[in-house]
Motif scaffolding. Structure first.
Motif, PDB file in Angstrom:
ATOM      1  N   GLU A 129     -11.475  -9.333  36.467  1.00 29.67           N
ATOM      2  CA  GLU A 129     -11.174 -10.636  37.043  1.00 29.67           C
ATOM      3  C   GLU A 129     -10.629 -11.432  35.863  1.00 29.67           C
ATOM      4  O   GLU A 129     -11.202 -11.402  34.769  1.00 29.67           O
ATOM      5  N   PRO A 130      -9.478 -12.128  36.008  1.00 30.69           N
ATOM      6  CA  PRO A 130      -8.809 -12.725  34.840  1.00 30.69           C
ATOM      7  C   PRO A 130      -9.654 -13.668  33.990  1.00 30.69           C
ATOM      8  O   PRO A 130      -9.614 -13.578  32.759  1.00 30.69           O
ATOM      9  N   GLN A 131     -10.428 -14.564  34.582  1.00 33.54           N
ATOM     10  CA  GLN A 131     -11.244 -15.471  33.771  1.00 33.54           C
ATOM     11  C   GLN A 131     -12.343 -14.714  33.034  1.00 33.54           C
ATOM     12  O   GLN A 131     -12.658 -15.027  31.879  1.00 33.54           O
ATOM     13  N   ALA A 132     -12.923 -13.700  33.674  1.00 30.12           N
ATOM     14  CA  ALA A 132     -13.942 -12.872  33.014  1.00 30.12           C
ATOM     15  C   ALA A 132     -13.320 -12.105  31.845  1.00 30.12           C
ATOM     16  O   ALA A 132     -13.961 -11.925  30.805  1.00 30.12           O
ATOM     17  N   ALA A 133     -12.070 -11.663  32.010  1.00 36.07           N
ATOM     18  CA  ALA A 133     -11.373 -10.958  30.920  1.00 36.07           C
ATOM     19  C   ALA A 133     -11.198 -11.882  29.723  1.00 36.07           C
ATOM     20  O   ALA A 133     -11.462 -11.489  28.578  1.00 36.07           O
ATOM     21  N   ASP A 134     -10.745 -13.103  29.982  1.00 37.95           N
ATOM     22  CA  ASP A 134     -10.553 -14.054  28.887  1.00 37.95           C
ATOM     23  C   ASP A 134     -11.871 -14.335  28.167  1.00 37.95           C
ATOM     24  O   ASP A 134     -11.913 -14.393  26.936  1.00 37.95           O
ATOM     25  N   ALA A 135     -12.958 -14.491  28.936  1.00 38.77           N
ATOM     26  CA  ALA A 135     -14.272 -14.743  28.339  1.00 38.77           C
ATOM     27  C   ALA A 135     -14.721 -13.549  27.499  1.00 38.77           C
ATOM     28  O   ALA A 135     -15.292 -13.726  26.412  1.00 38.77           O
ATOM     29  N   MET A 136     -14.467 -12.324  27.976  1.00 39.64           N
ATOM     30  CA  MET A 136     -14.865 -11.131  27.221  1.00 39.64           C
ATOM     31  C   MET A 136     -14.087 -11.032  25.919  1.00 39.64           C
ATOM     32  O   MET A 136     -14.658 -10.738  24.864  1.00 39.64           O
ATOM     33  N   ILE A 137     -12.791 -11.275  25.969  1.00 46.43           N
ATOM     34  CA  ILE A 137     -11.973 -11.208  24.748  1.00 46.43           C
ATOM     35  C   ILE A 137     -12.467 -12.227  23.728  1.00 46.43           C
ATOM     36  O   ILE A 137     -12.631 -11.921  22.548  1.00 46.43           O
ATOM     37  N   GLU A 138     -12.727 -13.447  24.175  1.00 45.56           N
ATOM     38  CA  GLU A 138     -13.201 -14.491  23.255  1.00 45.56           C
ATOM     39  C   GLU A 138     -14.571 -14.141  22.687  1.00 45.56           C
ATOM     40  O   GLU A 138     -14.817 -14.309  21.488  1.00 45.56           O
ATOM     41  N   ALA A 139     -15.482 -13.645  23.525  1.00 46.57           N
ATOM     42  CA  ALA A 139     -16.812 -13.253  23.043  1.00 46.57           C
ATOM     43  C   ALA A 139     -16.703 -12.121  22.021  1.00 46.57           C
ATOM     44  O   ALA A 139     -17.413 -12.115  21.010  1.00 46.57           O
ATOM     45  N   ALA A 140     -15.803 -11.171  22.266  1.00 47.10           N
ATOM     46  CA  ALA A 140     -15.608 -10.061  21.325  1.00 47.10           C
ATOM     47  C   ALA A 140     -15.085 -10.578  19.991  1.00 47.10           C
ATOM     48  O   ALA A 140     -15.530 -10.129  18.920  1.00 47.10           O
ATOM     49  N   ARG A 141     -14.142 -11.529  20.044  1.00 47.11           N
ATOM     50  CA  ARG A 141     -13.627 -12.126  18.802  1.00 47.11           C
ATOM     51  C   ARG A 141     -14.757 -12.790  18.016  1.00 47.11           C
ATOM     52  O   ARG A 141     -14.853 -12.647  16.799  1.00 47.11           O
ATOM     53  N   GLN A 142     -15.596 -13.532  18.714  1.00 47.79           N
ATOM     54  CA  GLN A 142     -16.699 -14.226  18.041  1.00 47.79           C
ATOM     55  C   GLN A 142     -17.700 -13.240  17.442  1.00 47.79           C
ATOM     56  O   GLN A 142     -18.180 -13.448  16.318  1.00 47.79           O
ATOM     57  N   ARG A 143     -17.996 -12.168  18.174  1.00 51.83           N
ATOM     58  CA  ARG A 143     -18.925 -11.154  17.635  1.00 51.83           C
ATOM     59  C   ARG A 143     -18.336 -10.482  16.404  1.00 51.83           C
ATOM     60  O   ARG A 143     -19.038 -10.275  15.404  1.00 51.83           O
ATOM     61  N   MET A 144     -17.044 -10.151  16.443  1.00 52.24           N
ATOM     62  CA  MET A 144     -16.402  -9.522  15.274  1.00 52.24           C
ATOM     63  C   MET A 144     -16.408 -10.470  14.077  1.00 52.24           C
ATOM     64  O   MET A 144     -16.674 -10.053  12.945  1.00 52.24           O
ATOM     65  N   GLN A 145     -16.119 -11.734  14.324  1.00 53.25           N
ATOM     66  CA  GLN A 145     -16.122 -12.714  13.239  1.00 53.25           C
ATOM     67  C   GLN A 145     -17.517 -12.852  12.652  1.00 53.25           C
ATOM     68  O   GLN A 145     -17.675 -12.904  11.424  1.00 53.25           O
ATOM     69  N   ALA A 146     -18.537 -12.884  13.479  1.00 54.34           N
ATOM     70  CA  ALA A 146     -19.918 -12.992  12.987  1.00 54.34           C
ATOM     71  C   ALA A 146     -20.293 -11.772  12.158  1.00 54.34           C
ATOM     72  O   ALA A 146     -20.936 -11.900  11.107  1.00 54.34           O
ATOM     73  N   ARG A 147     -19.898 -10.577  12.610  1.00 50.00           N
ATOM     74  CA  ARG A 147     -20.202  -9.354  11.828  1.00 50.00           C
ATOM     75  C   ARG A 147     -19.462  -9.364  10.497  1.00 50.00           C
ATOM     76  O   ARG A 147     -20.034  -8.991   9.463  1.00 50.00           O
ATOM     77  N   ALA A 148     -18.200  -9.802  10.504  1.00 54.97           N
ATOM     78  CA  ALA A 148     -17.433  -9.857   9.254  1.00 54.97           C
ATOM     79  C   ALA A 148     -18.057 -10.865   8.289  1.00 54.97           C
ATOM     80  O   ALA A 148     -18.167 -10.605   7.082  1.00 54.97           O
ATOM     81  N   THR A 149     -18.474 -11.988   8.816  1.00 56.98           N
ATOM     82  CA  THR A 149     -19.117 -13.012   7.980  1.00 56.98           C
ATOM     83  C   THR A 149     -20.426 -12.474   7.399  1.00 56.98           C
ATOM     84  O   THR A 149     -20.714 -12.660   6.217  1.00 56.98           O
ATOM     85  N   ALA A 150     -21.211 -11.791   8.214  1.00 53.42           N
ATOM     86  CA  ALA A 150     -22.480 -11.227   7.751  1.00 53.42           C
ATOM     87  C   ALA A 150     -22.251 -10.180   6.665  1.00 53.42           C
ATOM     88  O   ALA A 150     -23.006 -10.114   5.690  1.00 53.42           O
ATOM     89  N   ARG A 151     -21.199  -9.368   6.816  1.00 54.54           N
ATOM     90  CA  ARG A 151     -20.906  -8.340   5.791  1.00 54.54           C
ATOM     91  C   ARG A 151     -20.525  -8.981   4.462  1.00 54.54           C
ATOM     92  O   ARG A 151     -20.814  -8.439   3.398  1.00 54.54           O
ATOM     93  N   ARG A 152     -19.853 -10.109   4.518  1.00 58.44           N
ATOM     94  CA  ARG A 152     -19.464 -10.804   3.287  1.00 58.44           C
ATOM     95  C   ARG A 152     -20.621 -11.591   2.695  1.00 58.44           C
ATOM     96  O   ARG A 152     -20.519 -12.108   1.590  1.00 58.44           O
ATOM     97  N   GLY A 153     -21.724 -11.701   3.459  1.00 58.26           N
ATOM     98  CA  GLY A 153     -22.891 -12.436   2.968  1.00 58.26           C
ATOM     99  C   GLY A 153     -22.712 -13.930   3.037  1.00 58.26           C
ATOM    100  O   GLY A 153     -23.369 -14.674   2.332  1.00 58.26           O
ATOM    101  N   VAL A 154     -21.806 -14.360   3.886  1.00 65.14           N
ATOM    102  CA  VAL A 154     -21.565 -15.803   4.040  1.00 65.14           C
ATOM    103  C   VAL A 154     -22.397 -16.286   5.206  1.00 65.14           C
ATOM    104  O   VAL A 154     -22.425 -15.694   6.274  1.00 65.14           O
ATOM    105  N   ALA A 155     -23.093 -17.401   5.002  1.00 69.80           N
ATOM    106  CA  ALA A 155     -23.932 -17.940   6.073  1.00 69.80           C
ATOM    107  C   ALA A 155     -23.193 -18.963   6.897  1.00 69.80           C
ATOM    108  O   ALA A 155     -22.278 -19.559   6.542  1.00 69.80           O
TER     109      ALA A 155
END
Length: 155
Positions: A129-155
């Motif tokens: 469903e298009p709105q659910a797709a947009d929400a999933m893509i955005e949530a995935a971006r946020q999760r990837m950014q959080a993991r990248a930040t955690a790997r760099r040790g940045v809070a």
């Protein structure tokens, strides 16, 4: 018809496309996805992870499937897998105009009513469903950014 993304390279489904369902529950498969399929059929199934439909090229879905024996039906995990991966699937193929006739049960599962978002996912693609797709893509971006930040040790 909205299109975002690049043409497929090396047999990959890439990009995000939104197409409308017609009155007969048909939807046009994006031309770049049809070129990857090269005329082969699809296996459509409910995703086990998300409220979307997975679209598997038939040859990929069938790749390296071991033969089953009666003993396989005494294993609960294997038995559940057969129900989920085989009894609850739909074989489909784009018609001469590139349209898929969508299964009503799969559409209900994914909450799709009048438009479908096609999301490329390497060797498969998903229908959302298009709105659910947009929400999933955005949530995935946020999760990837959080993991990248955690790997760099940045809070």
């Amino acid at each position: 018809m909205a299109a975002e993304g690049n043409p497929p390279i090396g047999g990959q489904f890439r990009g995000r496309y939104v197409n409308r369902l017609d009155a007969k529950k048909r939807v046009s498969v994006p031309a770049s996805f049809r070129s990857v399929l090269s005329g082969q059929g699809l296996v459509l199934r409910r995703s086990s992870r998300h409220n979307c439909i997975e679209a598997w090229p038939a040859n990929l879905f069938a790749h390296d499937i071991p033969a089953i024996t009666p003993n396989d039906f005494t294993d609960d995990d294997a038995d559940d897998s057969y129900y989920v991966n085989y009894a609850d699937t739909v074989d489909a193929a784009p018609d001469n105009e590139g349209r898929l006739v969508m299964d009503e049960g799969l559409l209900r599962f994914a909450g799709i009513k009048d438009s479908i978002a096609f999301l490329g996912k390497n060797q498969i693609f998903e229908l959302w469903e298009p709105q659910a797709a947009d929400a999933m893509i955005e949530a995935a971006r946020q999760r990837m950014q959080a993991r990248a930040t955690a790997r760099r040790g940045v809070a």
